[in-house]
Design a protein around this motif. Structure first.
Motif, PDB file in Angstrom:
ATOM      1  N   LEU A  16       0.834  -1.195   0.000  1.00  0.00           N
ATOM      2  CA  LEU A  16       0.000   0.000   0.000  1.00  0.00           C
ATOM      3  C   LEU A  16       0.874   1.253   0.000  1.00  0.00           C
ATOM      4  O   LEU A  16       0.611   2.201  -0.748  1.00  0.00           O
ATOM      5  N   GLU A  17       1.922   1.262   0.785  1.00  0.00           N
ATOM      6  CA  GLU A  17       2.822   2.421   0.825  1.00  0.00           C
ATOM      7  C   GLU A  17       3.514   2.606  -0.527  1.00  0.00           C
ATOM      8  O   GLU A  17       3.660   3.727  -1.005  1.00  0.00           O
ATOM      9  N   ARG A  18       3.923   1.505  -1.152  1.00  0.00           N
ATOM     10  CA  ARG A  18       4.535   1.603  -2.487  1.00  0.00           C
ATOM     11  C   ARG A  18       3.544   2.183  -3.489  1.00  0.00           C
ATOM     12  O   ARG A  18       3.901   3.024  -4.322  1.00  0.00           O
ATOM     13  N   LEU A  19       2.294   1.733  -3.405  1.00  0.00           N
ATOM     14  CA  LEU A  19       1.261   2.240  -4.311  1.00  0.00           C
ATOM     15  C   LEU A  19       1.032   3.733  -4.079  1.00  0.00           C
ATOM     16  O   LEU A  19       0.986   4.511  -5.033  1.00  0.00           O
ATOM     17  N   ALA A  20       0.905   4.137  -2.831  1.00  0.00           N
ATOM     18  CA  ALA A  20       0.685   5.555  -2.521  1.00  0.00           C
ATOM     19  C   ALA A  20       1.853   6.399  -3.024  1.00  0.00           C
ATOM     20  O   ALA A  20       1.655   7.473  -3.603  1.00  0.00           O
ATOM     21  N   HIS A  21       3.080   5.920  -2.838  1.00  0.00           N
ATOM     22  CA  HIS A  21       4.264   6.635  -3.311  1.00  0.00           C
ATOM     23  C   HIS A  21       4.237   6.745  -4.834  1.00  0.00           C
ATOM     24  O   HIS A  21       4.515   7.810  -5.398  1.00  0.00           O
ATOM     25  N   HIS A  22       3.903   5.650  -5.502  1.00  0.00           N
ATOM     26  CA  HIS A  22       3.844   5.654  -6.966  1.00  0.00           C
ATOM     27  C   HIS A  22       2.819   6.689  -7.442  1.00  0.00           C
ATOM     28  O   HIS A  22       3.095   7.460  -8.365  1.00  0.00           O
ATOM     29  N   MET A  23       1.668   6.701  -6.819  1.00  0.00           N
ATOM     30  CA  MET A  23       0.618   7.639  -7.225  1.00  0.00           C
ATOM     31  C   MET A  23       1.038   9.087  -6.976  1.00  0.00           C
ATOM     32  O   MET A  23       0.777   9.956  -7.805  1.00  0.00           O
ATOM     33  N   LEU A  47      -2.511  -4.051  -7.308  1.00  0.00           N
ATOM     34  CA  LEU A  47      -3.672  -3.166  -7.319  1.00  0.00           C
ATOM     35  C   LEU A  47      -4.850  -3.848  -8.017  1.00  0.00           C
ATOM     36  O   LEU A  47      -5.986  -3.777  -7.535  1.00  0.00           O
ATOM     37  N   SER A  48      -4.596  -4.545  -9.099  1.00  0.00           N
ATOM     38  CA  SER A  48      -5.659  -5.285  -9.795  1.00  0.00           C
ATOM     39  C   SER A  48      -6.298  -6.315  -8.871  1.00  0.00           C
ATOM     40  O   SER A  48      -7.522  -6.507  -8.886  1.00  0.00           O
ATOM     41  N   THR A  49      -5.483  -6.963  -8.063  1.00  0.00           N
ATOM     42  CA  THR A  49      -5.999  -7.944  -7.106  1.00  0.00           C
ATOM     43  C   THR A  49      -6.898  -7.270  -6.075  1.00  0.00           C
ATOM     44  O   THR A  49      -7.961  -7.794  -5.732  1.00  0.00           O
ATOM     45  N   PRO A  61     -12.623  -5.053   5.284  1.00  0.00           N
ATOM     46  CA  PRO A  61     -13.040  -3.661   5.476  1.00  0.00           C
ATOM     47  C   PRO A  61     -11.909  -2.720   5.884  1.00  0.00           C
ATOM     48  O   PRO A  61     -11.824  -1.603   5.383  1.00  0.00           O
ATOM     49  N   HIS A  62     -11.021  -3.173   6.754  1.00  0.00           N
ATOM     50  CA  HIS A  62      -9.937  -2.283   7.183  1.00  0.00           C
ATOM     51  C   HIS A  62      -8.961  -2.012   6.029  1.00  0.00           C
ATOM     52  O   HIS A  62      -8.389  -0.938   5.947  1.00  0.00           O
ATOM     53  N   ARG A  63      -8.816  -2.960   5.132  1.00  0.00           N
ATOM     54  CA  ARG A  63      -7.952  -2.736   3.967  1.00  0.00           C
ATOM     55  C   ARG A  63      -8.609  -1.758   2.992  1.00  0.00           C
ATOM     56  O   ARG A  63      -7.952  -0.892   2.434  1.00  0.00           O
ATOM     57  N   ALA A  70      -5.317   6.253   1.627  1.00  0.00           N
ATOM     58  CA  ALA A  70      -3.989   6.440   1.033  1.00  0.00           C
ATOM     59  C   ALA A  70      -4.038   6.750  -0.460  1.00  0.00           C
ATOM     60  O   ALA A  70      -3.190   7.481  -0.968  1.00  0.00           O
ATOM     61  N   VAL A  71      -5.021   6.191  -1.168  1.00  0.00           N
ATOM     62  CA  VAL A  71      -5.078   6.315  -2.624  1.00  0.00           C
ATOM     63  C   VAL A  71      -6.534   6.542  -3.053  1.00  0.00           C
ATOM     64  O   VAL A  71      -7.188   5.634  -3.565  1.00  0.00           O
ATOM     65  N   PRO A  72      -7.052   7.752  -2.836  1.00  0.00           N
ATOM     66  CA  PRO A  72      -8.424   8.013  -3.273  1.00  0.00           C
ATOM     67  C   PRO A  72      -8.578   7.696  -4.763  1.00  0.00           C
ATOM     68  O   PRO A  72      -7.697   7.983  -5.559  1.00  0.00           O
ATOM     69  N   GLY A  73      -9.675   7.068  -5.104  1.00  0.00           N
ATOM     70  CA  GLY A  73      -9.917   6.723  -6.502  1.00  0.00           C
ATOM     71  C   GLY A  73      -9.292   5.409  -6.935  1.00  0.00           C
ATOM     72  O   GLY A  73      -9.315   5.083  -8.121  1.00  0.00           O
ATOM     73  N   TRP A  74      -8.747   4.628  -6.018  1.00  0.00           N
ATOM     74  CA  TRP A  74      -8.065   3.380  -6.359  1.00  0.00           C
ATOM     75  C   TRP A  74      -8.968   2.363  -7.053  1.00  0.00           C
ATOM     76  O   TRP A  74      -8.497   1.514  -7.788  1.00  0.00           O
ATOM     77  N   ARG A  75     -10.265   2.455  -6.837  1.00  0.00           N
ATOM     78  CA  ARG A  75     -11.196   1.487  -7.413  1.00  0.00           C
ATOM     79  C   ARG A  75     -11.362   1.648  -8.922  1.00  0.00           C
ATOM     80  O   ARG A  75     -11.786   0.735  -9.607  1.00  0.00           O
ATOM     81  N   THR A  76     -11.062   2.827  -9.416  1.00  0.00           N
ATOM     82  CA  THR A  76     -11.262   3.137 -10.835  1.00  0.00           C
ATOM     83  C   THR A  76     -10.062   2.701 -11.653  1.00  0.00           C
ATOM     84  O   THR A  76      -8.928   3.046 -11.334  1.00  0.00           O
ATOM     85  N   HIS A  77     -10.325   1.977 -12.719  1.00  0.00           N
ATOM     86  CA  HIS A  77      -9.252   1.579 -13.631  1.00  0.00           C
ATOM     87  C   HIS A  77      -9.103   2.652 -14.692  1.00  0.00           C
ATOM     88  O   HIS A  77     -10.014   2.892 -15.479  1.00  0.00           O
ATOM     89  N   HIS A  78      -7.970   3.347 -14.680  1.00  0.00           N
ATOM     90  CA  HIS A  78      -7.708   4.401 -15.656  1.00  0.00           C
ATOM     91  C   HIS A  78      -6.932   3.819 -16.827  1.00  0.00           C
ATOM     92  O   HIS A  78      -6.037   3.033 -16.637  1.00  0.00           O
ATOM     93  N   THR A  79      -7.297   4.218 -18.008  1.00  0.00           N
ATOM     94  CA  THR A  79      -6.523   3.800 -19.180  1.00  0.00           C
ATOM     95  C   THR A  79      -6.066   5.035 -19.926  1.00  0.00           C
ATOM     96  O   THR A  79      -6.699   6.089 -19.868  1.00  0.00           O
TER      97      THR A  79
END
Length: 82
Positions: A16-23, A47-49, A61-63, A70-79
């Motif tokens: 999660l921290e790696r993802l937040a940093h990447h974003m 992230l796909s998982t 739920p806690h995840r 940490a990553v608002p909008g993570w549910r949306t797949h952007h292309t």
């Protein structure tokens, strides 16, 4: 299902921290495309998982809350082509 600490929580939190940093750094979700750096591809698959688990309602739920914070909008797949 048991609630509380899970053995993989620390590993999950590190991803999660790696993802937040990447974003923060790139402004886009990590890519899973061929030719992309292997570390970024792994993060993209992770992230796909999380998205798949959310759709299947198996994401803890806690995840979900941690991802939302940490990553608002993570549910949306952007292309790039949308």
């Amino acid at each position: 299902m048991e609630h509380g600490f899970r053995p993989d929580d620390e590993k999950w939190a590190a991803q999660l921290e790696r993802l937040a940093h990447h974003m923060r750094t790139h402004g886009l979700p990590p890519s899973t495309s061929a030719g992309t750096d292997a570390a970024e591809r792994r993060l993209g698959y992770w992230l796909s998982t999380q998205r798949r688990e959310e759709r299947l309602r198996t994401l803890l739920p806690h995840r979900r809350e941690q991802l939302d914070q940490a990553v608002p909008g993570w549910r949306t797949h952007h292309t790039m082509w949308a």
